[in-house]
Design a protein around this motif. Structure first.
Motif, PDB file in Angstrom:
ATOM      1  N   ASP A 258      20.336 -36.638  22.952  1.00  0.00           N
ATOM      2  CA  ASP A 258      20.003 -35.267  23.020  1.00  0.00           C
ATOM      3  C   ASP A 258      20.205 -34.638  21.491  1.00  0.00           C
ATOM      4  N   SER A 259      20.773 -35.535  20.926  1.00  0.00           N
ATOM      5  CA  SER A 259      21.199 -34.861  19.501  1.00  0.00           C
ATOM      6  C   SER A 259      20.074 -35.356  18.181  1.00  0.00           C
ATOM      7  N   PHE A 260      19.104 -36.230  18.885  1.00  0.00           N
ATOM      8  CA  PHE A 260      18.129 -36.509  17.863  1.00  0.00           C
ATOM      9  C   PHE A 260      16.944 -35.744  17.907  1.00  0.00           C
ATOM     10  N   GLY A 261      15.868 -35.684  16.914  1.00  0.00           N
ATOM     11  CA  GLY A 261      14.551 -34.798  16.888  1.00  0.00           C
ATOM     12  C   GLY A 261      14.847 -33.563  15.949  1.00  0.00           C
ATOM     13  N   ILE A 267      18.905 -42.367   9.111  1.00  0.00           N
ATOM     14  CA  ILE A 267      18.453 -43.664   8.615  1.00  0.00           C
ATOM     15  C   ILE A 267      18.578 -44.472   9.859  1.00  0.00           C
ATOM     16  N   SER A 268      17.618 -45.059  10.284  1.00  0.00           N
ATOM     17  CA  SER A 268      17.370 -45.726  11.792  1.00  0.00           C
ATOM     18  C   SER A 268      17.374 -47.428  11.453  1.00  0.00           C
ATOM     19  N   VAL A 283      12.120 -40.483   8.161  1.00  0.00           N
ATOM     20  CA  VAL A 283      11.445 -39.379   9.103  1.00  0.00           C
ATOM     21  C   VAL A 283      12.615 -39.106  10.042  1.00  0.00           C
ATOM     22  N   GLY A 284      13.730 -39.853  10.411  1.00  0.00           N
ATOM     23  CA  GLY A 284      14.595 -39.576  11.308  1.00  0.00           C
ATOM     24  C   GLY A 284      15.644 -38.535  11.312  1.00  0.00           C
ATOM     25  N   VAL A 328      22.601 -37.254   4.739  1.00  0.00           N
ATOM     26  CA  VAL A 328      22.360 -38.412   5.730  1.00  0.00           C
ATOM     27  C   VAL A 328      23.482 -39.021   6.501  1.00  0.00           C
ATOM     28  N   THR A 329      23.147 -39.546   7.698  1.00  0.00           N
ATOM     29  CA  THR A 329      23.730 -40.458   8.233  1.00  0.00           C
ATOM     30  C   THR A 329      23.195 -41.661   8.789  1.00  0.00           C
ATOM     31  N   PHE A 330      23.791 -42.575   9.182  1.00  0.00           N
ATOM     32  CA  PHE A 330      23.046 -43.939   9.599  1.00  0.00           C
ATOM     33  C   PHE A 330      23.266 -44.392  10.912  1.00  0.00           C
TER      34      PHE A 330
END
Length: 443
Positions: A258-261, A267-268, A283-284, A328-330
């Motif tokens: 639920d933290s995404f979007g 970085i995916s 894009v993430g 950024v995070t990965f």
């Protein structure tokens, strides 16, 4: 023609039916068998995710892993000829719900927990026809749209089982499957030749990169034994060091779906897998904390490695950060290598870590059960050739120019293959949705 009753399918032949997949299966869909790592390597043949990716519609029994099973497990998770299987969880969106059909076999087989399986009613549907149907562009797009994506992409039994299937009479299903067997085989033969050229091109490119990052650019330089058999000789003034002595390693961020979007750049796995150089505008997005952004940050020169996948070939794929990305995070399926200052030029890293010999090293050392996994301990042992920093920059500049020439030829061949695959896909889609009548086609 008549209305199929499904807006995204449209009209179908008058005598065809639209039936949900679950009603065409004996006993519906079921998830596969879960096993612990120490139970693999012996026993019953096991169908797993990589078997659906490596084949084309059909599962290849010759490459199946083995696992210990009980008679009850064989009864519950046994595989029969004609059974259908779907990938129910994948790191990549395009990998979700890939379907394949089991061939007849005298050997006992079971299927594993990352798959969903079902057994078609033989008096209602032809398994080959249904498999083609599931690989049509219309149906692939529909299945992908039904998936959910967080750190992984998943699809439920209900979504798969609720898929509308177009069902002509059994005799026509046989005719369509036989027609597509012939037509796709002819297209596949041409594709195979083009892909062989691409493979040869990639082998040549990889050999040139490997030579440059292990031997340098000067053919007359004195050489010495590197002490690493798969590296061989290196220039006398170069060093060989294990990666663990050259920097620090850090696994990525694990956070709830639920933290995404929305939020800050993320970085995916796909960003790394698809790019030797990290995209500067991923894009993430993820709602990460300040502490997350400090612990899972990226700097110029950092290298990310894929650490888990369905197949060994996708382990240890590297991507180098060449531009700052704020906040950024990965992803947790990645490992970050952060070099100590003065050891590695970022441009050199983008070629060094993306070469096939290093990926071969990982393939020989990673753990493989239902998924392949690369640990920090294995990564630390990776031997690295170290030229002086100024020579690293020269090598990278030379390889960048060479890469441009290879990319032009590669793009030309890839486009030809894409057009052939589009033709193949269009043919399958037209046949299994009744847009062309193949009953009069001769073998």
């Amino acid at each position: 023609m008549k209305d199929s009753g499904v807006p995204w399918i449209g009209e179908i032949p008058e005598c065809w039916e639209t039936i949900r997949l679950k009603f065409l299966l004996e006993g519906g869909l079921r998830n596969g068998l879960f096993k612990k790592k120490d139970q693999f390597g012996r026993g019953t043949k096991l169908v797993n995710v990589s078997d659906l990716y490596s084949g084309d519609f059909y599962i290849n029994d010759d490459t199946l892993e083995r696992v210990e099973t009980t008679p009850k497990e064989v009864e519950m998770f046994g595989v029969h000829g004609g059974d259908l299987f779907f990938v129910r969880s994948s790191l990549k969106l395009e990998g979700i719900a890939i379907a394949a059909c089991a061939k007849e076999s005298e050997e006992t087989r079971v299927f594993e927990c990352h798959l969903v399986g079902g057994r078609p009613h033989k008096n209602r549907v032809n398994s080959r026809f249904v498999t083609y149907y599931l690989h049509s562009r219309t149906i692939r797009d529909r299945l992908i749209s039904l998936a959910q994506t967080t750190t992984m992409t998943t699809i439920s039994q209900d979504k798969i089982g609720g898929l509308p299937v177009l069902v002509p009479k059994l005799e026509e299903q046989h005719a369509i499957a036989s027609y597509l067997d012939r037509k796709t085989a002819a297209i596949d033969s041409i594709i195979e030749k083009k892909q062989r050229l691409l493979t040869l091109l990639e082998e040549k490119r990889a050999a040139l990169i490997n030579h440059a990052v292990t031997k340098g650019l000067n053919p007359d330089v004195p050489m010495k034994d590197s002490g690493v058999p798969w590296i061989g000789e290196i220039p006398e003034h170069w060093r060989v060091m294990k990666l663990g002595y050259l920097g620090q390693l850090q696994n990525g961020l694990n956070i709830g779906g639920d933290s995404f979007g929305s939020g800050d750049p993320f970085i995916s796995y796909g960003d790394v897998y698809n790019n030797a150089i990290l995209p500067s505008n991923p894009v993430g997005l993820v709602r990460s904390s300040v502490n997350d952004q400090m612990k899972y940050s990226l700097r110029v020169g950092d290298v990310l490695f894929t650490r888990t996948s369905e197949t060994i070939d996708d382990i240890g794929i590297a991507s180098t950060c060449l531009q700052e990305i704020s906040k950024v995070t990965f992803a947790g399926f990645l490992i970050r290598f952060r070099p100590l200052p003065g050891n590695l030029a970022p441009s050199f890293s983008s070629f060094l870590f993306r070469n096939q010999n290093i990926q071969g090293y990982f393939a020989r050392n990673v753990n493989l059960v239902t998924r392949a996994s690369l640990s920090q301990d294995i990564l630390k042992t990776l031997p690295i050739c170290l030229p002086p920093l100024n020579e690293q920059i020269q090598i990278a500049a030379h390889l960048s120019k060479m890469a441009l020439a290879f990319e032009q030829l590669d793009r030309f061949l890839v486009r030809q293959v894409e057009l052939l695959k589009e033709r193949r896909q269009a043919l399958i889609t037209a046949a299994v949705t009744g847009k062309i009548d193949v009953r009069g086609e001769e073998a």
